[in-house]
Design a protein around this motif. Structure first.
Motif, mmCIF file in Angstrom:
data_model
loop_
_atom_site.group_PDB
_atom_site.id
_atom_site.type_symbol
_atom_site.label_atom_id
_atom_site.label_comp_id
_atom_site.label_asym_id
_atom_site.label_seq_id
_atom_site.Cartn_x
_atom_site.Cartn_y
_atom_site.Cartn_z
ATOM 1 N N ILE A 151 0.868 -1.184 0.000
ATOM 2 C CA ILE A 151 0.000 0.000 0.000
ATOM 3 C C ILE A 151 0.899 1.227 0.000
ATOM 4 O O ILE A 151 1.857 1.315 0.773
ATOM 5 C CB ILE A 151 -0.919 0.002 1.236
ATOM 6 N N ILE A 152 0.584 2.163 -0.874
ATOM 7 C CA ILE A 152 1.378 3.390 -1.024
ATOM 8 C C ILE A 152 0.504 4.585 -0.653
ATOM 9 O O ILE A 152 -0.673 4.627 -1.010
ATOM 10 C CB ILE A 152 1.875 3.535 -2.484
ATOM 11 N N ALA A 153 1.098 5.529 0.069
ATOM 12 C CA ALA A 153 0.374 6.756 0.422
ATOM 13 C C ALA A 153 1.378 7.866 0.661
ATOM 14 O O ALA A 153 2.596 7.628 0.711
ATOM 15 C CB ALA A 153 -0.478 6.535 1.679
ATOM 16 N N HIS A 154 0.877 9.073 0.823
ATOM 17 C CA HIS A 154 1.765 10.180 1.188
ATOM 18 C C HIS A 154 2.247 9.992 2.630
ATOM 19 O O HIS A 154 1.538 9.417 3.463
ATOM 20 C CB HIS A 154 1.062 11.531 1.047
ATOM 21 N N ALA A 155 3.449 10.500 2.914
ATOM 22 C CA ALA A 155 4.061 10.319 4.235
ATOM 23 C C ALA A 155 3.154 10.802 5.375
ATOM 24 O O ALA A 155 3.126 10.186 6.445
ATOM 25 C CB ALA A 155 5.401 11.056 4.279
ATOM 26 N N PHE A 190 5.958 8.574 0.519
ATOM 27 C CA PHE A 190 6.871 9.519 -0.156
ATOM 28 C C PHE A 190 6.487 10.925 0.280
ATOM 29 O O PHE A 190 5.405 11.140 0.822
ATOM 30 C CB PHE A 190 6.781 9.357 -1.680
ATOM 31 N N GLU A 191 7.396 11.860 0.019
ATOM 32 C CA GLU A 191 7.160 13.249 0.432
ATOM 33 C C GLU A 191 6.659 14.122 -0.718
ATOM 34 O O GLU A 191 5.648 14.795 -0.581
ATOM 35 C CB GLU A 191 8.457 13.865 0.982
ATOM 36 N N TYR A 223 2.664 15.041 -4.710
ATOM 37 C CA TYR A 223 2.109 15.756 -3.564
ATOM 38 C C TYR A 223 2.114 17.235 -3.900
ATOM 39 O O TYR A 223 3.164 17.798 -4.233
ATOM 40 C CB TYR A 223 2.949 15.481 -2.309
ATOM 41 N N LEU A 224 0.944 17.855 -3.831
ATOM 42 C CA LEU A 224 0.809 19.257 -4.251
ATOM 43 C C LEU A 224 0.674 20.177 -3.044
ATOM 44 O O LEU A 224 0.269 21.326 -3.187
ATOM 45 C CB LEU A 224 -0.408 19.406 -5.173
ATOM 46 N N GLY A 225 0.988 19.668 -1.869
ATOM 47 C CA GLY A 225 0.800 20.439 -0.642
ATOM 48 C C GLY A 225 -0.552 20.131 -0.027
ATOM 49 O O GLY A 225 -1.306 19.292 -0.519
ATOM 50 N N LYS A 226 -0.850 20.818 1.067
ATOM 51 C CA LYS A 226 -2.137 20.599 1.738
ATOM 52 C C LYS A 226 -3.274 21.119 0.877
ATOM 53 O O LYS A 226 -3.116 22.089 0.144
ATOM 54 C CB LYS A 226 -2.147 21.343 3.071
ATOM 55 N N HIS A 240 -7.562 19.536 0.592
ATOM 56 C CA HIS A 240 -8.696 18.988 1.337
ATOM 57 C C HIS A 240 -8.209 18.214 2.571
ATOM 58 O O HIS A 240 -8.961 18.013 3.519
ATOM 59 C CB HIS A 240 -9.492 18.114 0.375
ATOM 60 N N SER A 241 -6.965 17.765 2.521
ATOM 61 C CA SER A 241 -6.327 17.098 3.656
ATOM 62 C C SER A 241 -4.842 17.460 3.584
ATOM 63 O O SER A 241 -4.429 18.169 2.676
ATOM 64 C CB SER A 241 -6.517 15.575 3.566
ATOM 65 N N ASP A 242 -4.048 16.954 4.532
ATOM 66 C CA ASP A 242 -2.608 17.280 4.481
ATOM 67 C C ASP A 242 -1.797 16.161 3.824
ATOM 68 O O ASP A 242 -0.572 16.178 3.852
ATOM 69 C CB ASP A 242 -2.076 17.590 5.890
ATOM 70 N N ASP A 243 -2.493 15.162 3.260
ATOM 71 C CA ASP A 243 -1.803 13.982 2.723
ATOM 72 C C ASP A 243 -2.313 13.610 1.336
ATOM 73 O O ASP A 243 -2.221 12.456 0.917
ATOM 74 C CB ASP A 243 -1.993 12.798 3.677
ATOM 75 N N MET A 244 -2.861 14.596 0.623
ATOM 76 C CA MET A 244 -3.507 14.311 -0.656
ATOM 77 C C MET A 244 -2.478 14.149 -1.766
ATOM 78 O O MET A 244 -1.644 15.023 -1.984
ATOM 79 C CB MET A 244 -4.433 15.484 -1.002
ATOM 80 N N LEU A 245 -2.542 13.015 -2.459
ATOM 81 C CA LEU A 245 -1.683 12.868 -3.630
ATOM 82 C C LEU A 245 -2.547 12.890 -4.885
ATOM 83 O O LEU A 245 -3.751 12.654 -4.839
ATOM 84 C CB LEU A 245 -0.837 11.598 -3.547
ATOM 85 N N VAL A 246 -1.882 13.202 -5.988
ATOM 86 C CA VAL A 246 -2.543 13.202 -7.288
ATOM 87 C C VAL A 246 -1.767 12.240 -8.179
ATOM 88 O O VAL A 246 -0.533 12.229 -8.155
ATOM 89 C CB VAL A 246 -2.540 14.627 -7.894
ATOM 90 N N ALA A 247 -2.479 11.430 -8.941
ATOM 91 C CA ALA A 247 -1.824 10.516 -9.875
ATOM 92 C C ALA A 247 -1.786 11.153 -11.252
ATOM 93 O O ALA A 247 -2.737 11.818 -11.662
ATOM 94 C CB ALA A 247 -2.584 9.197 -9.944
ATOM 95 N N LEU A 248 -0.671 10.943 -11.950
ATOM 96 C CA LEU A 248 -0.553 11.430 -13.325
ATOM 97 C C LEU A 248 0.041 10.324 -14.186
ATOM 98 O O LEU A 248 1.071 9.738 -13.841
ATOM 99 C CB LEU A 248 0.348 12.666 -13.378
#
Ligand SMILES: [Zn+2]
Length: 288
Positions: free
Chosen positions: A111-115, A136-137, A153-156, A158-166
């Motif tokens: 499972i992968i997520a933002h740090a 990852f950071e 990771y585009l910064g905070k 809707h949450s502080d751990d939101m990642l975007v896939a491209l």
């Protein structure tokens, strides 16, 4: 790949659903591009990518949804290995159900997520929401067979751990909860971070995509994100002038309206709550 798979469905075509009633089925899988799919369960969208070395699946949604999700992955790409589960962010309504995906498609799947997701998930100790194995950071690129899948990771927001896939070759992105296609923010924007939300939307627009799958609602494009930036800016401006007129939060919630957006998803039920959320940020920010 099944014969005919590549030829048939176009963007937006519904490939499968529950029992066919007049109302919208509980779930459906939509082909976005070759090997790129949106899985919808009720009001939530997940996203999965089929590579020559297996599947990467974002957001199991819930144990019940994940059961369907696993069956849909198996139907679309029979016999493929699941290589990774990715959480867009840690909120339970998107991230629950990984154990079900693992049981169906591979017990050892990482499972992968933002740090920033790791500690809160560990602390919550929810067996339906296991903590990430890989974090990852700023950016992580997954390479499976013929595909690169970038996690940004585009910064905070809707949450502080939101990642975007491209998916850079396909120019397809997947973004959850901080942006949508013509939908306003969730309730009183309680989990949102301002002004970071504005920065995150600008950074999203800076990614090189043409098509964007959202965690809720229809698939969009670059203009969808531009309109999101317009919405949050207009909301800030309208609430700022209410604050300057000396309106209370209740008065602002009652009186501020943005008719341009009244056809948007969530406007009827949540717009006064969006006003409250923006009001709280602006007043708090002013007091600093
Ligand atoms: Zn969320």
């Amino acid at each position: 790949m099944r014969p005919g798979w590549l030829a048939a469905p176009l963007l937006g075509a519904v490939l499968a659903g529950g029992t066919m009633h007049a109302q919208e089925p509980d779930f459906e899988t939509t082909r976005i591009a070759d090997g790129v799919y949106r899985f919808r369960y009720r009001a939530h969208n997940a996203f999965f990518v089929v590579t020559s070395e297996g599947i990467v699946a974002f957001d199991p949604i819930s144990p019940t949804a994940a059961d369907r999700y696993a069956a849909e992955i198996e139907r679309v790409a029979p016999g493929s290995r699941l290589r990774a589960i990715v959480y867009s962010h840690r909120h339970a309504d998107h991230a629950s159900g990984a154990a079900v995906l693992r049981r169906a498609l591979g017990v050892d799947v990482p499972i992968i997520a933002h740090a920033n997701a790791r500690e809160p998930i560990r602390a919550a100790g929810d067996t339906n929401l296991p903590p990430p194995d890989v974090t990852f950071e700023e950016r992580l690129t997954l390479h499976f067979g013929d595909r690169a899948i970038e996690l940004h990771y585009l910064g905070k927001s809707h949450s502080d751990d939101m990642l975007v896939a491209l998916l850079p070759e396909d120019r397809i992105a997947f973004a959850v909860d901080f942006a949508s296609h013509d939908g306003i923010g969730y309730r009183d924007l309680g989990s949102f971070h301002f002004p970071d939300q504005f920065t995150a939307l600008e950074r999203l627009l800076a990614l090189e995509f043409d098509v964007i799958v959202f965690g809720h609602g229809p698939v969009g494009d670059r203009h969808s994100v531009e309109r999101q930036i317009g919405y949050y800016s207009d909301l800030r401006e309208a609430v700022q002038s209410a604050v300057e007129r000396g309106w209370s939060e209740d008065e602002a919630a009652e009186r501020v309206r943005l008719p341009t957006y009244e056809t948007w998803g969530g406007y009827d039920s949540w717009f006064p709550l969006n006003v409250r959320g923006m009001y709280r940020w602006l007043v708090r920010d002013r007091a600093r």
